[in-house]
Design an enzyme around this catalytic site. Structure first.
Site, PDB file in Angstrom:
ATOM      1  N   GLU A   1      -7.160  -3.811   0.680  1.00  0.00           N
ATOM      2  CA  GLU A   1      -7.530  -2.675  -0.178  1.00  0.00           C
ATOM      3  C   GLU A   1      -6.748  -2.579  -1.492  1.00  0.00           C
ATOM      4  O   GLU A   1      -6.055  -1.602  -1.748  1.00  0.00           O
ATOM      5  CB  GLU A   1      -7.351  -1.364   0.599  1.00  0.00           C
ATOM      6  CG  GLU A   1      -8.268  -1.292   1.794  1.00  0.00           C
ATOM      7  CD  GLU A   1      -8.151   0.026   2.550  1.00  0.00           C
ATOM      8  OE1 GLU A   1      -9.202   0.607   2.812  1.00  0.00           O
ATOM      9  OE2 GLU A   1      -7.030   0.459   2.873  1.00  0.00           O
TER      10      GLU A   1
ATOM     11  N   HIS B   1      -0.765  -1.133  -0.571  1.00  0.00           N
ATOM     12  CA  HIS B   1      -0.162  -0.530   0.623  1.00  0.00           C
ATOM     13  C   HIS B   1       1.359  -0.717   0.619  1.00  0.00           C
ATOM     14  O   HIS B   1       1.957  -1.050   1.654  1.00  0.00           O
ATOM     15  CB  HIS B   1      -0.794  -1.101   1.906  1.00  0.00           C
ATOM     16  CG  HIS B   1      -2.182  -0.590   2.129  1.00  0.00           C
ATOM     17  ND1 HIS B   1      -2.442   0.577   2.794  1.00  0.00           N
ATOM     18  CD2 HIS B   1      -3.388  -1.067   1.722  1.00  0.00           C
ATOM     19  CE1 HIS B   1      -3.749   0.801   2.804  1.00  0.00           C
ATOM     20  NE2 HIS B   1      -4.343  -0.182   2.156  1.00  0.00           N
TER      21      HIS B   1
ATOM     22  N   ASP C   1       3.690  -0.386   5.515  1.00  0.00           N
ATOM     23  CA  ASP C   1       2.615   0.148   4.688  1.00  0.00           C
ATOM     24  C   ASP C   1       3.253   1.048   3.640  1.00  0.00           C
ATOM     25  O   ASP C   1       4.483   1.116   3.554  1.00  0.00           O
ATOM     26  CB  ASP C   1       1.593   0.901   5.563  1.00  0.00           C
ATOM     27  CG  ASP C   1       0.186   0.756   4.987  1.00  0.00           C
ATOM     28  OD1 ASP C   1      -0.105   1.415   3.976  1.00  0.00           O
ATOM     29  OD2 ASP C   1      -0.593  -0.047   5.531  1.00  0.00           O
TER      30      ASP C   1
END
Ligand SMILES: *[C@@H]1O[C@H](CO)[C@@H](O)[C@H](O)[C@H]1NC(C)=O
Ligand SMILES: *[C@@H]1O[C@H](CO)[C@@H](O)[C@H](O)[C@H]1NC(C)=O
Ligand SMILES: *[C@@H]1O[C@H](CO)[C@@H](O)[C@H](O)[C@H]1NC(C)=O
Ligand SMILES: *[C@@H]1O[C@H](CO)[C@@H](O)[C@H](O)[C@H]1NC(C)=O
Ligand SMILES: *[C@@H]1O[C@H](CO)[C@@H](O)[C@H](O)[C@H]1NC(C)=O
Length: 600
Positions: free
Chosen positions: A390, A328, A274
């Site tokens: 996202e 991310h 991430d």
């Protein structure tokens, strides 16, 4: 030793004597300081102050009697039955996840002799895997009841019959069904038949759960007169662990696999990287872990992953490795860039969610290398997880390549480039299932712009828009199947991004999205997710268990609304079984409720 001369022998003798003395003194000191400080303080106090009372003090023993198919607690008078034995014989046997079909011809049990267990299975390509699985079976009995047999027991012969002894990889269409019968004559005959190794392995787990430790006789007991026919409702039954926000050592991940094997869960999805860390060492792009790992001990080497893969496979679990992109990202990536041509943008403003720079084509080459390494490590290219979680389109808005294009369309184009690179990495062939997290992109009309019919891991958003376009889904709905929620913001000033409240096990258990949204043919299964912002090695297991077990029964046999007494009793037994194998589980209620079945 024989080659040493006398002098050096003497020196050795003296030094070993000294060492022994030092060792013994240390042990004594340790013992005294320990007993003095901890365990016997209370005992001493009681003995000194209440000698008459304490010297023959004994906690009252209880027994359980089966009345109207419920175990009821009584003081011991003559006969004594343990709670575990009562639970096994009185109502539904404590098997978790519940098998699809179970027939009990009588409710009888026998003490088994664990030194007299024999297996019979034929030669074949999966012989070693079966050997591994039967070794594990014996080992788990040892953890239920360590030590020697003291009461005579019955012999157990287990016959394993596979119709396909070749299948040694787990795929979505692998037939995981099995049939198990346990019959008693002079000895106990177990017949376990399955299409392949994976079904047989599940059968061994079930057989294991027909055996329990009876503390009254201090031996293992088995339920017989049992016929079981069992198979999973869904082929994809996953647990996801985020190894980036916090790092988890491989040993601990193995323990998660142990529990998954017991619960017949079959996919361990590692969200490896991430924005904050990049622990996986990828041979083609080592810089990512070199600069992106939290520390020298906080990496997964290719060998770690290969070992974990084998470890998991003999436990019926496959690995799914995810390196999230194009958002991310940050840790590791920012060190790849030379000069002004950045790899990551927006990472300065949002350390927790940097994005790959779409203006830099070198980024795509790195992605291709990553994909190639991941495919190589998993040795099974049926499933591939792209991440795609996202994406913040505001971040990409001002890039050159996005100029004047509608942002979601631009995103779809970029995703196509990623998919193209995946295809290159996989010998010009797309993996059968390209998986991505649900997002505004996985909705019409952007979906249609993608070059491939992706499989959506649905954590947020409306399933019907995904399903009505014929896309396959894996359910991971937040609020139902998220393991991390409920610990509040990790900084008081934090707003948003907080996943609350805590999701109790029965919420995991009760969720049946396929009933609500239909299109069962498009549902590959489900996955529980543990994001690790507020989970470290010390709390990992209790976040996962027993809630993932609750999910496991839902996704395995999906029993229709059951009787609470049965569900609670079986789940508590399963938790105890996890504990017997050294896996930590959260308590689901006061122990009183377990000792008084049906009263809570
Ligand atoms: C062992 O398995 C083989 C093949 O399934 C079978 O022919 C044989 O009878 C079995 N032996 C015993 C002792 O059950
Ligand atoms: C178990 O049995 C073995 C062999 O009979 C013996 O050597 C050993 O001491 C026993 N262990 C215990 C804990 O009784
Ligand atoms: C799976 O294998 C079992 C046992 O071999 C067989 O009866 C069943 O039909 C198979 N199921 C499917 C879907 O092929
Ligand atoms: C399976 O058994 C073989 C042979 O005993 C052993 O070498 C191997 O390490 C085992 N594999 C696993 C994953 O336990
Ligand atoms: C998206 O990125 C922009 C630009 O970096 C930032 O200002 C904004 O806060 C981000 N939005 C979210 C929801 O993170």
């Amino acid at each position: 030793m024989s080659k040493l001369n006398n002098r050096s022998k003497k020196i050795l003798d003296i030094s070993s004597t000294i060492m022994l003395v030092v060792f013994v003194v240390c042990c004594l000191l340790l013992m005294f300081s320990y007993t003095d400080n901890v365990s016997s303080t209370r005992t001493k106090y009681l003995r000194t102050n209440f000698p008459n009372f304490y010297n023959d003090f004994e906690v009252q023993r209880y027994t359980w009697k089966c009345e109207n198919q419920k175990c009821v607690k009584y003081l011991v008078e003559d006969e004594e039955t343990s709670l575990a034995t009562c639970n096994m014989l009185c109502s539904e046997p404590a098997i978790w996840p519940k098998p699809v079909h179970i027939k009990l011809t009588n409710r009888e049990s026998s003490i088994i002799d664990k030194t007299k267990i024999s297996f019979n299975f034929s030669q074949g390509p999966v012989k070693i895997m079966l050997q591994n699985a039967t070794d594990l079976f014996i080992k788990s009995l040892e953890s239920l009841k360590p030590g020697n047999q003291s009461t005579p027991g019955i012999k157990l012969s287990i016959n394993i019959i596979l119709s396909d002894p070749n299948t040694n990889k787990l795929k979505l269409n692998t037939n995981e069904s099995y049939e198990l019968t346990v019959l008693k004559s002079d000895s106990l005959a177990v017949r376990l038949s399955a299409a392949n190794f994976f079904g047989a392995r599940h059968g061994l787990e079930t057989l294991n759960q027909l055996i329990w430790f009876d503390e009254v006789v201090n031996e293992l007991r088995i339920l017989h007169g049992v016929e079981i026919r069992d198979y999973p409702k869904f082929p994809y039954r996953g647990v996801m662990i985020d190894t980036a926000r916090n790092f988890f050592p491989v040993d601990l991940i193995r323990k998660v696999v142990d529990g998954m094997a017991m619960a017949k869960l079959n996919v361990l999805h590692l969200h490896l990287t991430d924005a904050v860390s990049f622990p996986i060492v990828l041979p083609k792009v080592q810089e990512l872990a070199r600069f992106g790992a939290y520390g020298p001990d906080m990496i997964y080497t290719p060998q770690d992953i290969r070992d974990l893969l084998q470890y998991s496979l003999v436990r019926g679990v496959r690995l799914l490795l995810e390196v999230d992109a194009p958002s991310h990202v940050n840790a590791g990536w920012s060190f790849l860039q030379e000069g002004a041509n950045k790899f990551v943008i927006c990472g300065e403003s949002d350390i927790f969610n940097g994005h790959l720079n779409p203006d830099n084509d070198e980024v795509l080459q790195v992605l291709e290398d990553i994909y190639s390494d991941l495919l190589d490590l998993t040795d099974n290219n049926e499933l591939f997880h792209l991440g795609s979680d996202e994406v913040n389109l505001t971040c990409w808005q001002d890039t050159k390549s996005a100029n004047k294009i509608a942002m979601k369309l631009f995103w779809a184009q970029y995703t196509n480039k990623m998919i193209d690179r995946l295809k290159n990495a996989n010998n010009n062939e797309l993996p059968e299932h390209v998986i991505m997290w649900s997002s505004p992109l996985t909705e019409s009309p952007y979906f249609e712009k993608l070059d491939v019919k992706v499989t959506v891991q649905l954590w947020l958003g409306d399933p019907s828009s995904v399903l009505s376009h014929g896309h396959r889904v894996i359910y991971s709905t937040v609020g139902h199947w998220y393991l991390d929620c409920g610990f509040g913001p990790w900084k008081p000033s934090m707003h948003g991004g907080v996943c609350d409240p805590y999701t109790p096990w029965h919420t995991f258990y009760d969720y049946r999205p396929w009933v609500q949204h239909g299109h069962q043919e498009l549902v590959l299964g489900g996955e529980v997710c543990l994001w690790s912002e507020q989970v470290g090695p010390d709390s990992l297991e209790t976040r996962i268990w027993p809630r993932s077990a609750a999910f496991a029964e839902r996704i395995w046999s999906d029993p229709s609304a059951g009787d609470d007494y049965d569900i609670y009793t079986r789940l508590v037994s399963f938790s105890d079984r996890l504990k017997s194998r050294g896996i930590r589980t959260a308590a689901i209620w006061p122990l009183w409720c377990s000792q008084n079945p049906g009263k809570c």
